[in-house]
Design a protein around this motif. Structure first.
Motif, PDB file in Angstrom:
ATOM      1  N   ARG A 182       0.825  -1.213   0.000  1.00 29.15           N
ATOM      2  CA  ARG A 182       0.000   0.000   0.000  1.00 29.15           C
ATOM      3  C   ARG A 182       0.853   1.254   0.000  1.00 29.15           C
ATOM      4  N   TRP A 183       1.933   1.223   0.749  1.00 28.69           N
ATOM      5  CA  TRP A 183       2.836   2.377   0.762  1.00 28.69           C
ATOM      6  C   TRP A 183       3.456   2.591  -0.618  1.00 28.69           C
ATOM      7  N   ILE A 184       3.811   1.508  -1.282  1.00 28.20           N
ATOM      8  CA  ILE A 184       4.380   1.633  -2.631  1.00 28.20           C
ATOM      9  C   ILE A 184       3.351   2.240  -3.585  1.00 28.20           C
ATOM     10  N   VAL A 185       2.110   1.758  -3.493  1.00 30.66           N
ATOM     11  CA  VAL A 185       1.046   2.292  -4.343  1.00 30.66           C
ATOM     12  C   VAL A 185       0.820   3.770  -4.043  1.00 30.66           C
ATOM     13  N   ALA A 186       0.860   4.149  -2.770  1.00 35.56           N
ATOM     14  CA  ALA A 186       0.667   5.549  -2.398  1.00 35.56           C
ATOM     15  C   ALA A 186       1.753   6.425  -3.019  1.00 35.56           C
ATOM     16  N   VAL A 187       3.008   5.967  -2.972  1.00 34.66           N
ATOM     17  CA  VAL A 187       4.110   6.722  -3.564  1.00 34.66           C
ATOM     18  C   VAL A 187       3.922   6.850  -5.069  1.00 34.66           C
ATOM     19  N   VAL A 188       3.535   5.745  -5.721  1.00 33.27           N
ATOM     20  CA  VAL A 188       3.300   5.769  -7.169  1.00 33.27           C
ATOM     21  C   VAL A 188       2.160   6.728  -7.512  1.00 33.27           C
ATOM     22  N   PHE A 189       1.087   6.688  -6.704  1.00 31.11           N
ATOM     23  CA  PHE A 189      -0.059   7.563  -6.949  1.00 31.11           C
ATOM     24  C   PHE A 189       0.332   9.033  -6.870  1.00 31.11           C
ATOM     25  N   PHE A 190       1.007   9.421  -5.801  1.00 32.44           N
ATOM     26  CA  PHE A 190       1.365  10.838  -5.648  1.00 32.44           C
ATOM     27  C   PHE A 190       2.409  11.269  -6.681  1.00 32.44           C
ATOM     28  N   ALA A 191       3.269  10.344  -7.091  1.00 30.93           N
ATOM     29  CA  ALA A 191       4.200  10.657  -8.182  1.00 30.93           C
ATOM     30  C   ALA A 191       3.423  10.890  -9.471  1.00 30.93           C
ATOM     31  N   GLY A 192       2.389  10.057  -9.708  1.00 31.80           N
ATOM     32  CA  GLY A 192       1.546  10.239 -10.891  1.00 31.80           C
ATOM     33  C   GLY A 192       0.789  11.539 -10.850  1.00 31.80           C
ATOM     34  N   VAL A 193       0.282  11.909  -9.678  1.00 34.02           N
ATOM     35  CA  VAL A 193      -0.412  13.191  -9.529  1.00 34.02           C
ATOM     36  C   VAL A 193       0.532  14.336  -9.867  1.00 34.02           C
ATOM     37  N   GLY A 194       1.768  14.264  -9.346  1.00 36.36           N
ATOM     38  CA  GLY A 194       2.737  15.316  -9.628  1.00 36.36           C
ATOM     39  C   GLY A 194       3.095  15.401 -11.103  1.00 36.36           C
ATOM     40  N   ALA A 195       3.280  14.238 -11.732  1.00 35.24           N
ATOM     41  CA  ALA A 195       3.638  14.224 -13.155  1.00 35.24           C
ATOM     42  C   ALA A 195       2.502  14.768 -14.015  1.00 35.24           C
ATOM     43  N   ASN A 196       1.274  14.373 -13.710  1.00 36.26           N
ATOM     44  CA  ASN A 196       0.135  14.867 -14.483  1.00 36.26           C
ATOM     45  C   ASN A 196      -0.098  16.356 -14.242  1.00 36.26           C
ATOM     46  N   PHE A 197       0.156  16.821 -13.020  1.00 30.43           N
ATOM     47  CA  PHE A 197       0.043  18.257 -12.740  1.00 30.43           C
ATOM     48  C   PHE A 197       1.052  19.043 -13.567  1.00 30.43           C
ATOM     49  N   ALA A 198       2.296  18.561 -13.589  1.00 23.10           N
ATOM     50  CA  ALA A 198       3.338  19.254 -14.346  1.00 23.10           C
ATOM     51  C   ALA A 198       3.003  19.282 -15.835  1.00 23.10           C
ATOM     52  N   PHE A 199       2.500  18.154 -16.355  1.00 25.90           N
ATOM     53  CA  PHE A 199       2.142  18.087 -17.772  1.00 25.90           C
ATOM     54  C   PHE A 199       0.996  19.051 -18.093  1.00 25.90           C
ATOM     55  N   THR A 200      -0.055  19.024 -17.251  1.00 28.20           N
ATOM     56  CA  THR A 200      -1.205  19.888 -17.498  1.00 28.20           C
ATOM     57  C   THR A 200      -0.845  21.357 -17.350  1.00 28.20           C
ATOM     58  N   ARG A 201      -0.051  21.673 -16.332  1.00 30.79           N
ATOM     59  CA  ARG A 201       0.363  23.071 -16.122  1.00 30.79           C
ATOM     60  C   ARG A 201       1.155  23.572 -17.314  1.00 30.79           C
ATOM     61  N   GLY A 202       1.983  22.711 -17.893  1.00 29.54           N
ATOM     62  CA  GLY A 202       2.744  23.115 -19.067  1.00 29.54           C
ATOM     63  C   GLY A 202       1.871  23.369 -20.274  1.00 29.54           C
ATOM     64  N   GLN A 203       0.741  22.664 -20.351  1.00 33.71           N
ATOM     65  CA  GLN A 203      -0.180  22.847 -21.474  1.00 33.71           C
ATOM     66  C   GLN A 203      -1.142  24.006 -21.251  1.00 33.71           C
ATOM     67  N   GLU A 204      -1.630  24.158 -20.034  1.00 34.81           N
ATOM     68  CA  GLU A 204      -2.695  25.115 -19.750  1.00 34.81           C
ATOM     69  C   GLU A 204      -2.202  26.481 -19.282  1.00 34.81           C
ATOM     70  N   HIS A 205      -1.072  26.511 -18.567  1.00 34.04           N
ATOM     71  CA  HIS A 205      -0.563  27.765 -18.002  1.00 34.04           C
ATOM     72  C   HIS A 205      -1.624  28.458 -17.150  1.00 34.04           C
ATOM     73  N   PHE A 206      -2.351  27.645 -16.367  1.00 31.83           N
ATOM     74  CA  PHE A 206      -3.394  28.192 -15.500  1.00 31.83           C
ATOM     75  C   PHE A 206      -3.088  27.817 -14.063  1.00 31.83           C
ATOM     76  N   GLN A 207      -3.387  28.740 -13.145  1.00 33.83           N
ATOM     77  CA  GLN A 207      -3.186  28.463 -11.737  1.00 33.83           C
ATOM     78  C   GLN A 207      -4.388  28.955 -10.937  1.00 33.83           C
ATOM     79  N   ALA A 208      -5.041  28.042 -10.215  1.00 31.38           N
ATOM     80  CA  ALA A 208      -6.153  28.422  -9.352  1.00 31.38           C
ATOM     81  C   ALA A 208      -5.631  29.276  -8.207  1.00 31.38           C
ATOM     82  N   SER A 209      -6.528  30.001  -7.561  1.00 29.87           N
ATOM     83  CA  SER A 209      -6.118  30.866  -6.453  1.00 29.87           C
ATOM     84  C   SER A 209      -5.801  30.033  -5.214  1.00 29.87           C
TER      85      SER A 209
END
Length: 233
Positions: A141-168
């Motif tokens: 479960r800990w391994i899955v949690a690390v993979v999940f949060f790494a995936g969240v970070g990677a998808n955030f970076a990808f989307t931010r690079g495409q959208e250039h939008f930041q919520a308040s």
């Protein structure tokens, strides 16, 4: 191994089976699986490991919705998400929050029941004898949690690079608070108890799921608050 199957089933259901992405973009699973698959697997393992069932998993699925749409894609707050001029936030717009009640509720429906719920249900149905127990130990479960949060970070970076939008900061804070409350509520629910009651006939479940899902998709967003009420109904 059902855990590995769920890891890859969730992104396929969420994006490809839904029709958002064509099959020629299957290599995108490298980016999508850690977030979708990791999220669905982590939700299932935490809930089943704590002796809880679908109510808890669906609440955790709602929390996942806020992680993806509030933090990663930020579609809950972006007025021109994907730069497609779809005006997603115009319907039932709540100015104080800078978001649309219709789009937010639609996303809760989409990820809670489809991306997370359907994915877990499909894989559990393939191993009925192991459907109500955890598939992994604490280390897994800990391994899955690390993979999940790494995936969240990677998808955030990808989307931010495409959208250039930041919520308040206020929008992010509110999203985090509600997300945390959903997680807490998921584990405050009572543990499952076997009642021996007869299951609902599969034909009825299929009919209700198809009709309900079709109805949600067909509600015209131009109804604004009427659309929100119809979706709740």
């Amino acid at each position: 191994m059902p855990a590995a199957v769920l890891f890859f089933t969730a992104p396929f259901v969420a994006e490809f089976l839904l029709g958002n992405l064509p099959l020629k973009l299957l290599p995108a699973m490298v980016l999508l699986a850690p977030m979708y698959g990791g999220g669905a697997l982590l939700i299932r393992e935490l809930a089943r490991g704590a002796g809880r069932g679908w109510p808890s998993m669906l609440l955790l699925g709602a929390a996942y919705t806020l992680v993806e749409e509030g933090f990663v894609t930020q579609s809950l707050f972006n007025h021109d998400y994907l730069r497609m001029q779809m005006h997603l936030l115009d319907h039932a717009y709540v100015g104080a929050l800078g978001m649309s009640a219709w789009w937010t509720l639609f996303m809760f429906n989409l990820h809670t029941f489809w991306s997370i719920g359907v994915s877990i249900a499909l894989v559990e149905a393939t191993v009925p004898e192991r459907a109500e127990g955890p598939w992994m130990g604490r280390v897994g479960r800990w391994i899955v949690a690390v993979v999940f949060f790494a995936g969240v970070g990677a998808n955030f970076a990808f989307t931010r690079g495409q959208e250039h939008f930041q919520a308040s900061a206020v929008q992010w804070l509110a999203t985090g608070v509600v997300c945390g409350l959903l997680v807490v509520c998921a584990f405050l629910l009572p543990r499952r108890e076997r009642t021996g009651s007869r299951a609902v006939a599969p034909a009825w479940l299929v009919a209700v799921a198809l009709l309900g899902g079709f109805a949600v998709l067909m509600i015209p967003p131009r109804w604004n608050w009427g659309a929100v009420g119809a979706m709740f109904a």
